[in-house]
Design an enzyme around this catalytic site. Structure first.
Site, PDB file in Angstrom:
ATOM      1  N   ASN A 127       0.802  -1.172   0.151  1.00 19.18           N
ATOM      2  CA  ASN A 127      -0.004   0.004  -0.011  1.00 19.18           C
ATOM      3  C   ASN A 127       1.006   1.284   0.019  1.00 19.18           C
ATOM      4  O   ASN A 127       2.104   1.119   0.256  1.00 19.18           O
ATOM      5  CB  ASN A 127      -1.024  -0.061   1.228  1.00 19.18           C
ATOM      6  CG  ASN A 127      -0.384  -0.085   2.605  1.00 19.18           C
ATOM      7  OD1 ASN A 127       0.852   0.596   2.711  1.00 19.18           O
ATOM      8  ND2 ASN A 127      -0.989  -0.895   3.429  1.00 19.18           N
ATOM      9  N   ARG A 128       0.364   2.386  -0.103  1.00 20.37           N
ATOM     10  CA  ARG A 128       0.993   3.661  -0.060  1.00 20.37           C
ATOM     11  C   ARG A 128       1.933   3.839   1.033  1.00 20.37           C
ATOM     12  O   ARG A 128       3.150   4.388   0.713  1.00 20.37           O
ATOM     13  CB  ARG A 128       0.371   4.857  -0.208  1.00 20.37           C
ATOM     14  CG  ARG A 128       1.072   6.211  -0.381  1.00 20.37           C
ATOM     15  CD  ARG A 128       0.518   7.114  -1.194  1.00 20.37           C
ATOM     16  NE  ARG A 128      -1.022   7.416  -1.009  1.00 20.37           N
ATOM     17  CZ  ARG A 128      -1.578   8.472  -1.501  1.00 20.37           C
ATOM     18  NH1 ARG A 128      -1.022   9.260  -2.397  1.00 20.37           N
ATOM     19  NH2 ARG A 128      -2.811   8.677  -1.234  1.00 20.37           N
ATOM     20  N   LYS A 129       1.615   3.690   2.145  1.00 19.53           N
ATOM     21  CA  LYS A 129       2.191   3.838   3.350  1.00 19.53           C
ATOM     22  C   LYS A 129       3.511   2.900   3.377  1.00 19.53           C
ATOM     23  O   LYS A 129       4.676   3.309   3.449  1.00 19.53           O
ATOM     24  CB  LYS A 129       1.557   3.617   4.604  1.00 19.53           C
ATOM     25  CG  LYS A 129       2.363   3.828   5.768  1.00 19.53           C
ATOM     26  CD  LYS A 129       1.632   3.878   7.081  1.00 19.53           C
ATOM     27  CE  LYS A 129       2.306   4.141   8.479  1.00 19.53           C
ATOM     28  NZ  LYS A 129       3.967   3.458   8.426  1.00 19.53           N
ATOM     29  N   GLU A 130       3.145   1.527   2.962  1.00 19.21           N
ATOM     30  CA  GLU A 130       4.231   0.403   3.078  1.00 19.21           C
ATOM     31  C   GLU A 130       5.273   0.966   1.798  1.00 19.21           C
ATOM     32  O   GLU A 130       6.674   0.786   1.974  1.00 19.21           O
ATOM     33  CB  GLU A 130       3.825  -0.735   2.593  1.00 19.21           C
ATOM     34  CG  GLU A 130       2.766  -1.239   3.943  1.00 19.21           C
ATOM     35  CD  GLU A 130       2.081  -2.448   3.439  1.00 19.21           C
ATOM     36  OE1 GLU A 130       1.621  -3.134   4.369  1.00 19.21           O
ATOM     37  OE2 GLU A 130       1.702  -2.787   2.335  1.00 19.21           O
ATOM     38  N   ASP A 151      -6.637  -7.959   1.246  1.00 24.44           N
ATOM     39  CA  ASP A 151      -6.683  -9.408   1.218  1.00 24.44           C
ATOM     40  C   ASP A 151      -7.534  -9.513  -0.312  1.00 24.44           C
ATOM     41  O   ASP A 151      -7.181 -10.486  -1.270  1.00 24.44           O
ATOM     42  CB  ASP A 151      -7.443 -10.113   2.195  1.00 24.44           C
ATOM     43  CG  ASP A 151      -6.694 -10.048   3.386  1.00 24.44           C
ATOM     44  OD1 ASP A 151      -5.554  -9.675   3.360  1.00 24.44           O
ATOM     45  OD2 ASP A 151      -7.231 -10.016   4.513  1.00 24.44           O
TER      46      ASP A 151
END
Length: 489
Positions: free
Chosen positions: A205-208, A275
């Protein structure tokens, strides 16, 4: 629009090997209206609770919900939560669970306390040991995974950093899969993307992604630049950054960046939506989809998932309804199969802010008069539900010899009309109970009725809805058609 039916027909032929961290997800719903006298903490009056398979187990369930087969490898402790997960997964017909026992750790369990009225998560309690699996358990995982690789069409690693996907497990699985020509999708948790070297696709995701690349990741240009650097280092084919309401951006090693916007939907709960995305990507790519088609399919699945409460799965039928407009749906998919099916469709429409209309009848022999009323009814709303009298109901109302066509035939004819979005068969002589269940914004009947004669008009107007009377075509009625046909026989 891509050929979704052609793609989805191939789903049932695919097998996905899914490896990852299994969890038990519990949702406790209630109302919060006061503060505890013992401490400055809200008090939740519990009304209900739900328990679901979570984490990588939810990925496996989403794979199976799309009709594909899933070989699932994970860890479970020797505790009550582990027993519950084993029992639940063993009942899934398309999931083959290969769960390794680890008596040294509890089964990962997450309990979320949710305000039912506001659909707001108030608190989460976790039971877990996030440390990597021991050497013995690690070897047991590898021994369970590698023999399954030849059976798989694609491999999916769902990393929640709860101990299953150690550096060694990841390395052994990716190397073995590449040796067999199998593609590997990784939903990463580690900020060190290097441990996933050799994977076909990473889906942070964007944060990761921002944490791993130390980039802003706030526009397509910055995402593309950082992603290409990552792929150079990890020898991947593509990197997908999921961005919630901002959509998904896929950066291939070669070729143009692909961005798919998110569907505009009312978000009820984001738990498990990631998921659903990776499960749909895996099944779609295994079935032969190109990058863009797989992304569009996954984006539609995510839109369905966030409209549900708790850890949810998305079925193939739900995905098809999301991707294809009602006019393209096969007639049988526009016939409600149960009250639960009806409720789910109504809920989805309401969450999109759509205006729901309702009309009803026997529709024994469809004629231009019927078509005029149905077309007018659809023009007065965004989605039209047609209540259809069952065979027994028609016989009671019209007499012996009726209906001419059975309820299934009548339902299919109605469902084939572009003006009709959903057909619901009801057993009673009047649609009062059905109207009460549907709670339409608009109630429609032919102009041969007066307002006072329209069944359910009081219910609808009391809730702020409206009743619409459509002018009828004179000279058309099923009864007269039956008599004329009988006279010519």
């Amino acid at each position: 629009m891509f050929d979704f039916d052609g793609l989805s027909n191939a789903f049932s032929c695919q097998t996905v090997l899914c490896v990852g961290d299994l969890m038990l997800d519990e949702f406790v719903y209630g109302e919060i209206s006061r503060i505890s006298p013992e401490a400055p903490a809200p008090v939740i009056a519990v009304q209900r609770s739900e328990i679901n398979v979570g984490g990588a187990g939810n990925v496996a369930r989403n794979i199976a919900a799309l009709g594909a087969r899933c070989i699932f490898v994970g860890l479970a402790g020797e505790d009550e939560a582990g027993v519950r997960l084993r029992t639940t997964l063993s009942r899934e017909g398309l999931i083959e669970p290969l769960l390794i026992s680890d008596p040294a750790r509890p089964t990962t369990r997450k309990v979320r306390f949710v305000s039912d009225h506001f659909s707001t998560h108030m608190l989460r309690a976790d039971w877990e040991t996030p440390a990597p699996a021991s050497g013995v358990v690690e070897q047991a995982l590898i021994d369970a995974i590698l023999p399954q690789l030849p059976r798989a069409d694609i491999v999916l690693l769902s990393d929640y950093a709860k101990g299953v996907l150690t550096a060694r497990v990841i390395r052994d699985v990716i190397d073995a899969a590449r040796g067999l020509g199998k593609r590997v999708i990784v939903d990463p948790k580690s900020a060190n993307f290097g441990i996933y070297s050799g994977a076909t696709l990473l889906t942070p995701n964007r944060k990761e992604f921002a944490d791993a690349t130390r980039s802003r990741a706030d526009d397509q240009a910055s995402i593309a630049a950082a992603a290409r650097e990552v792929m150079r280092l990890v020898d991947g084919e593509a990197l997908l950054v999921t961005q919630s309401e901002h959509g998904m951006t896929l950066v291939p090693r070669e070729g143009e960046v692909i961005h798919v916007p998110a569907h505009t939907v009312k978000v009820r709960d984001v738990t498990g939506a990631g998921d659903t995305v990776v499960a749909t990507l895996a099944v779609s790519l295994a079935a032969g989809a190109d990058w863009e088609t797989a992304l569009r399919t996954a984006s539609a699945a995510a839109a369905v998932a966030v409209g549900k409460s708790g850890t949810a799965v998305v079925t193939l039928a739900e995905l098809r309804r999301k991707i294809l407009p009602p006019a393209f749906l096969a007639a049988e998919e526009k016939i409600a199969q149960s009250t639960d099916d009806l409720d789910q469709r109504l809920s989805a429409w309401r969450e999109q802010g759509l205006r729901i209309g309702f009309t009803n009848g026997c529709f024994d022999i469809l004629h231009p008069g019927h078509v005029k009323v149905l077309t007018g009814a659809r023009a007065a709303c965004d989605r039209l539900v047609v209540g259809l009298n069952s065979d027994a109901s028609v016989t009671r109302l019209k007499g012996e010899g009726r209906p001419i066509q059975d309820e299934r035939a009548r339902a299919e004819v109605l469902a084939a009309l572009e003006a009709v979005d959903l057909v619901v068969i009801f057993e009673e002589d009047t649609p009062m109970n059905l109207i009460e269940r549907i709670q339409p914004n608009v109630l429609v009947k032919g102009g041969d009725y007066s307002l006072e004669q329209v069944v359910g008009q009081e219910l609808v107007t009391a809730r702020g809805g409206e009743v619409v009377l459509i002018d009828i075509l004179r000279g058309f009625s099923t009864t007269s058609l039956v008599k004329r046909a009988g006279g010519r026989a």
